[in-house]
Design an enzyme around this catalytic site. Structure first.
Site, PDB file in Angstrom:
ATOM      1  N   ARG A 153       3.886  -1.933   4.879  1.00  0.00           N
ATOM      2  CA  ARG A 153       4.021  -2.535   3.551  1.00  0.00           C
ATOM      3  C   ARG A 153       5.014  -3.679   3.685  1.00  0.00           C
ATOM      4  O   ARG A 153       5.904  -3.658   4.518  1.00  0.00           O
ATOM      5  CB  ARG A 153       4.532  -1.521   2.533  1.00  0.00           C
ATOM      6  CG  ARG A 153       3.608  -0.304   2.346  1.00  0.00           C
ATOM      7  CD  ARG A 153       4.206   0.687   1.349  1.00  0.00           C
ATOM      8  NE  ARG A 153       3.328   1.827   1.123  1.00  0.00           N
ATOM      9  CZ  ARG A 153       3.396   2.979   1.791  1.00  0.00           C
ATOM     10  NH1 ARG A 153       4.328   3.130   2.744  1.00  0.00           N
ATOM     11  NH2 ARG A 153       2.570   3.964   1.531  1.00  0.00           N
ATOM     12  N   LYS A 177       7.498   5.233   1.222  1.00  0.00           N
ATOM     13  CA  LYS A 177       7.625   5.665  -0.162  1.00  0.00           C
ATOM     14  C   LYS A 177       8.173   7.086  -0.226  1.00  0.00           C
ATOM     15  O   LYS A 177       7.809   7.941   0.570  1.00  0.00           O
ATOM     16  CB  LYS A 177       6.257   5.609  -0.867  1.00  0.00           C
ATOM     17  CG  LYS A 177       5.783   4.191  -1.140  1.00  0.00           C
ATOM     18  CD  LYS A 177       4.495   4.205  -1.942  1.00  0.00           C
ATOM     19  CE  LYS A 177       4.057   2.790  -2.311  1.00  0.00           C
ATOM     20  NZ  LYS A 177       2.811   2.783  -3.102  1.00  0.00           N
ATOM     21  N   HIS A 248      -0.249  -7.546   1.835  1.00  0.00           N
ATOM     22  CA  HIS A 248      -0.986  -6.285   1.747  1.00  0.00           C
ATOM     23  C   HIS A 248      -2.396  -6.409   2.318  1.00  0.00           C
ATOM     24  O   HIS A 248      -2.976  -5.427   2.768  1.00  0.00           O
ATOM     25  CB  HIS A 248      -1.046  -5.814   0.292  1.00  0.00           C
ATOM     26  CG  HIS A 248      -0.993  -4.324   0.148  1.00  0.00           C
ATOM     27  ND1 HIS A 248       0.134  -3.587   0.464  1.00  0.00           N
ATOM     28  CD2 HIS A 248      -1.928  -3.419  -0.242  1.00  0.00           C
ATOM     29  CE1 HIS A 248      -0.107  -2.309   0.253  1.00  0.00           C
ATOM     30  NE2 HIS A 248      -1.357  -2.181  -0.166  1.00  0.00           N
ATOM     31  N   ARG A 251      -2.236  -5.446   5.822  1.00  0.00           N
ATOM     32  CA  ARG A 251      -2.157  -3.979   5.940  1.00  0.00           C
ATOM     33  C   ARG A 251      -3.564  -3.385   5.853  1.00  0.00           C
ATOM     34  O   ARG A 251      -3.927  -2.491   6.613  1.00  0.00           O
ATOM     35  CB  ARG A 251      -1.257  -3.427   4.841  1.00  0.00           C
ATOM     36  CG  ARG A 251      -1.154  -1.894   4.767  1.00  0.00           C
ATOM     37  CD  ARG A 251      -0.054  -1.528   3.776  1.00  0.00           C
ATOM     38  NE  ARG A 251      -0.142  -0.186   3.258  1.00  0.00           N
ATOM     39  CZ  ARG A 251       0.398   0.895   3.834  1.00  0.00           C
ATOM     40  NH1 ARG A 251       1.043   0.759   4.985  1.00  0.00           N
ATOM     41  NH2 ARG A 251       0.309   2.079   3.286  1.00  0.00           N
ATOM     42  N   HIS A 274       0.256   7.368   4.193  1.00  0.00           N
ATOM     43  CA  HIS A 274      -0.361   7.923   2.998  1.00  0.00           C
ATOM     44  C   HIS A 274      -0.107   9.428   2.945  1.00  0.00           C
ATOM     45  O   HIS A 274      -0.313  10.125   3.934  1.00  0.00           O
ATOM     46  CB  HIS A 274      -1.878   7.682   3.002  1.00  0.00           C
ATOM     47  CG  HIS A 274      -2.256   6.259   2.738  1.00  0.00           C
ATOM     48  ND1 HIS A 274      -3.502   5.740   3.047  1.00  0.00           N
ATOM     49  CD2 HIS A 274      -1.561   5.232   2.185  1.00  0.00           C
ATOM     50  CE1 HIS A 274      -3.546   4.472   2.698  1.00  0.00           C
ATOM     51  NE2 HIS A 274      -2.391   4.133   2.176  1.00  0.00           N
ATOM     52  N   TYR A 283     -11.174   3.333   3.425  1.00  0.00           N
ATOM     53  CA  TYR A 283     -11.495   2.492   4.581  1.00  0.00           C
ATOM     54  C   TYR A 283     -12.790   2.908   5.266  1.00  0.00           C
ATOM     55  O   TYR A 283     -13.391   2.109   5.972  1.00  0.00           O
ATOM     56  CB  TYR A 283     -10.323   2.488   5.565  1.00  0.00           C
ATOM     57  CG  TYR A 283      -9.100   1.858   4.949  1.00  0.00           C
ATOM     58  CD1 TYR A 283      -9.062   0.492   4.685  1.00  0.00           C
ATOM     59  CD2 TYR A 283      -8.009   2.627   4.572  1.00  0.00           C
ATOM     60  CE1 TYR A 283      -7.966  -0.091   4.071  1.00  0.00           C
ATOM     61  CE2 TYR A 283      -6.905   2.057   3.944  1.00  0.00           C
ATOM     62  CZ  TYR A 283      -6.897   0.697   3.701  1.00  0.00           C
ATOM     63  OH  TYR A 283      -5.816   0.133   3.085  1.00  0.00           O
TER      64      TYR A 283
END
Length: 302
Positions: A153, A177, A248, A251, A274, A283
């Site tokens: 990120r 995160k 992004h 990414r 994730h 994806y």
């Protein structure tokens, strides 16, 4: 609390808005969005000679169908339903209603939008765009290489410090995160650029300023996300890339290209940081779409 000019037409809506404003501490923008959705529904009901307190489940379904027929997106209709759910639950609690017309009502199917990405040719052109004669350009090349090699990120990239990088092990330690940490392999190409950057360029960028920041700005400080966003836009223009691009997008390119080349989805999930595999599964749709387009282009019966 600010109110619109038409708010007195719908006093019960304003009572509800006052209540959630107090309970949830909503921002003015969020409150305005709630008001727009509720007033639009109240106007629709009034055209049918109904009050919002006289609405049935079938009426709610008709209203959602009306929104979709009016070319409102499924996401917009789902947001309107969410707003109505909160409103009718409030009326139920306050004794205005005996039944909730939104109970067990399914939201419109959204369909997940596919992320924007770049082809491998576009990525190669972007990575080669920075001017290596300029220390800032060299820094940008190194940042782009690392961004694409690791799928970071933008906040993870700009916030990197020397202590998070291990050249010997070829990994970077990322605090993602929720404070979750992950180790991401860097790859030989990005390691090559990092080694050159640390030896030849970073000392010149810092001058006499002591800092642990891996990619300092011109002022020897931590770069902002907005600054790097503008830098990547400039390099995309230099590379002749016509698509809309942001950090992004690289990414997404990292993940898409891994899946296209056969990477296991759970490995991609770990690399991206994730917490839920369902977030990564988008994806597979990108890869499938790519295969379908290749088939249509090259197969004689495509």
């Amino acid at each position: 609390m600010p109110k619109s000019a038409t708010s007195t037409d719908f006093p019960i809506l304003e009572t509800y808005l006052d209540a959630i404003w107090m309970e949830k501490g909503l921002s003015e923008n969020t409150l305005a969005a709630y008001r727009r959705d509720l007033q639009a529904f109240a106007r629709w009901a009034s055209l049918r000679h109904q009050k919002t307190t006289d609405i049935s489940r079938a009426d709610i379904e008709n209203y959602l169908a009306h929104l979709l027929q009016a070319k409102r997106s499924p996401r917009s209709a789902a947001r309107a339903l969410s707003c109505l759910r909160g409103y009718y639950r409030y009326l139920l609690r306050s004794g205005e209603l005996r039944e909730d017309p939104t109970l067990d009502l399914d939201s419109p199917r959204l369909g997940r939008p596919l992320p924007k990405t770049l082809s491998e040719t576009d990525v190669d052109a972007l990575l080669k765009a920075p001017n290596l004669e300029d220390p800032i350009g060299f820094r940008d090349r190194c940042m782009l290489e690392l961004l694409y090699a690791c799928g970071l990120r933008v906040s993870e990239l700009t916030g990197l410090t020397l202590s998070q990088l291990s050249l010997n092990q070829g990994v970077v330690r990322i605090s993602g995160k929720g404070g979750k940490e992950r180790l991401v392999p860097v790859g030989e190409e990005a390691l090559h650029w990092l080694q050159r950057y640390l030896k030849e360029v970073r000392p010149a960028l810092l001058g006499e300023t002591p800092s642990d920041v891996l990619f300092p700005s011109r002022r020897a400080q931590m770069m902002t996300r907005q600054t790097f966003w503008h830098r990547i836009k400039q390099h995309a223009m230099t590379a002749g890339i016509q698509k809309s691009i942001s950090p992004h997008v690289l990414r997404h390119a990292f993940a898409t290209h891994l899946v296209n080349h056969g990477a296991d989805l759970r490995v991609v999930q770990l690399l991206l940081g994730h917490s839920d595999l369902s977030t990564t599964q988008i994806y597979t749709h990108v890869a499938r779409q790519r295969l379908q387009s290749l088939h249509a282009k090259h197969h004689p019966r495509g």
